[in-house]
Scaffold this motif. Sequence first.
Motif, short mmCIF file in Angstrom:
data_model
loop_
_atom_site.label_atom_id
_atom_site.label_comp_id
_atom_site.label_asym_id
_atom_site.label_seq_id
_atom_site.Cartn_x
_atom_site.Cartn_y
_atom_site.Cartn_z
N LEU A 158 0.88 -1.18 -0.09
CA LEU A 158 0.02 0.04 0.05
C LEU A 158 0.90 1.30 0.15
N PHE A 159 1.83 1.18 -1.12
CA PHE A 159 2.54 2.48 -1.25
C PHE A 159 2.80 2.77 -2.63
N PRO A 160 2.83 3.81 -3.03
CA PRO A 160 3.05 4.27 -4.58
C PRO A 160 4.44 3.66 -5.13
N HIS A 161 4.15 3.05 -6.18
CA HIS A 161 5.30 2.77 -7.05
C HIS A 161 6.32 1.68 -6.20
N ALA A 162 6.00 1.08 -5.21
CA ALA A 162 7.06 0.15 -4.52
C ALA A 162 7.24 -0.96 -5.25
N ARG A 163 8.35 -1.32 -5.31
CA ARG A 163 8.87 -2.49 -6.29
C ARG A 163 9.76 -3.53 -5.22
N GLN A 164 10.48 -2.96 -4.54
CA GLN A 164 11.16 -4.01 -3.41
C GLN A 164 10.92 -3.55 -2.19
N ALA A 165 10.88 -4.58 -1.17
CA ALA A 165 10.91 -4.39 0.26
C ALA A 165 12.36 -4.93 0.73
N VAL A 166 12.83 -4.21 1.61
CA VAL A 166 14.23 -4.48 2.05
C VAL A 166 14.41 -4.64 3.74
N ARG A 167 14.95 -5.73 4.17
CA ARG A 167 15.07 -6.07 5.56
C ARG A 167 16.61 -5.92 5.67
N ILE A 168 17.00 -5.10 6.71
CA ILE A 168 18.50 -4.82 6.89
C ILE A 168 18.67 -5.36 8.25
N ARG A 169 19.54 -6.12 8.79
CA ARG A 169 19.81 -6.79 10.00
C ARG A 169 21.33 -6.19 10.20
N ARG A 170 21.12 -5.47 11.51
CA ARG A 170 22.63 -4.98 12.05
C ARG A 170 23.14 -5.48 13.21
N ARG A 171 24.24 -6.12 13.12
CA ARG A 171 24.75 -6.68 14.57
C ARG A 171 25.75 -6.04 14.83
N ARG A 172 25.82 -5.39 16.05
CA ARG A 172 27.15 -4.66 16.51
C ARG A 172 27.66 -5.28 17.77
N ARG A 173 28.85 -5.16 18.04
CA ARG A 173 29.38 -5.53 19.53
C ARG A 173 30.79 -4.90 19.68
N ARG A 174 31.03 -4.40 20.75
CA ARG A 174 32.25 -3.64 21.10
C ARG A 174 33.44 -4.73 21.12
N ASP A 178 35.57 -5.35 23.21
CA ASP A 178 35.88 -5.82 24.54
C ASP A 178 34.62 -6.92 25.12
N THR A 179 33.88 -7.14 24.32
CA THR A 179 32.63 -7.97 24.73
C THR A 179 32.24 -9.01 23.49
N LYS A 180 31.65 -10.17 23.92
CA LYS A 180 31.14 -11.07 22.97
C LYS A 180 29.64 -10.70 22.86
N THR A 181 29.14 -10.00 23.44
CA THR A 181 27.45 -9.78 23.34
C THR A 181 27.18 -8.86 21.93
N TRP A 182 26.28 -9.58 21.30
CA TRP A 182 26.03 -8.52 20.06
C TRP A 182 24.50 -8.14 20.28
N ALA A 183 24.36 -6.87 19.79
CA ALA A 183 23.35 -5.93 19.74
C ALA A 183 22.69 -6.00 18.37
N THR A 184 21.34 -6.46 18.33
CA THR A 184 20.95 -6.88 16.98
C THR A 184 19.72 -5.55 16.74
N GLU A 185 19.74 -5.22 15.57
CA GLU A 185 18.67 -4.21 14.86
C GLU A 185 18.17 -4.59 13.67
N ILE A 186 16.94 -4.28 13.37
CA ILE A 186 16.31 -4.88 12.30
C ILE A 186 15.75 -3.70 11.64
N VAL A 187 15.89 -3.04 10.57
CA VAL A 187 15.45 -2.03 9.87
C VAL A 187 14.71 -2.39 8.65
#
Length: 418
Positions: free
Chosen positions: A298-314, A316-325
Amino acid sequence: MSSPCRSADSPVLGSVDAPLVRVQGLLDRLGQVEDPRDPRGVRYGLATLLAIGVCALSASGHNSLTAIAEWVRRCEQRELSRLGCPFDPFTGRYRVPDERTLRDVYAKVDPADLTAVGYGYLTALARPGSASLTPDGVGEREQRRAHRAPAGDPTRRGAIAVDGKCLRGAKRRDGSQVFILSAVRHADAVTLAARQIPAKTNEISEFAPLLDQIADTDLTNTVVTADALHAQRAHAVYLVEQRHAHYLFTVKDNQPSLAAQLRALPCKQVPVLHRQSSRGHGRHEIREVQVVTVNDLLFPHARQAVRIRRRRRRPDTKTWATEIVYAITDLPTHEARPAEIATWAREHWTIENSVHWIRDVTFGEDASQIRTHNTPAVMAALRDIVRSTIRLAGWANTASARRAHTIPDAALTLHGIP
């Protein structure tokens, strides 16, 4: 320290073997800005007052109108002559404008007109055969930084980022804050257009008027990237049908129906078509891109939908922070590869990292309490001219470049004022 540009009647730029091209100096360009003053009693030319602002802002520590006025008072007579200051035959000296003169004039100048003139000047500097590859005065450390700067992935289309910025220190008489909406090229972070958002309105209504300011620039096949605030149906129609451009919009919960449709896509069944890993700024980041062809959003002229998964960590740590856009574009699969979409999505942050952040941190824009009429937007336009000129001159670090131009002669030479 010497200036990173050559002295000449106007800046002569180019490599040693390439034909040299003379670029019209900034003072001549600023003469094209429309003067809003009554010509009766005008003592200082508008181009002179604007050039004083640009050259003073090029020197470290000169971020306010008070500092700009102090900078020009310290200029020698020869430098005042180069700036076009009027000569007083009774004293035998060139006149120096005071802070009130600068403040009154900047409050009346049209910031959109100033930005357009600045864009014309910067475009001439960036034109092939005009840009200096290793300007005189750019130290070895700066050249190494520029060489190490990561180049964007090759794409088949140019891209423009549109985003707004709040000038936190500036407030109108009614207490409302001042916002500026800007359009910035991904490739070199040059500002194409800027527009001060009027009170009692927002960025959404100013999107089309902002791009209308560059109506003489052909946006055909150009990708315009914007955050979720601008994922508006009217914006998509304007770009595709009126400007023959393309869009890549981030989608969040401000468009609940569209966001729900994107989350319902069968992304688990779609392979990751592009993956990129990077280290820098004290973190390790992995970006994964999935793309789904759509025809019924339901959006004019839309042809592709994109899912971007970003995983970040410092480190000095093994823990990943995940963001989905999620994002949408009107470009079909054969016209926009996943790697290209990933590049446009990542380089949209050029406007934050290379424009807004530098103006805030290096030029102290958020700390500025200038608030009279058009003055906040005019000062932002002057900062953009300085920032872009320094970048095109070969400096990788804006703060270092400003420290190298504390001498007025160096600042005038940088901007091609003979």
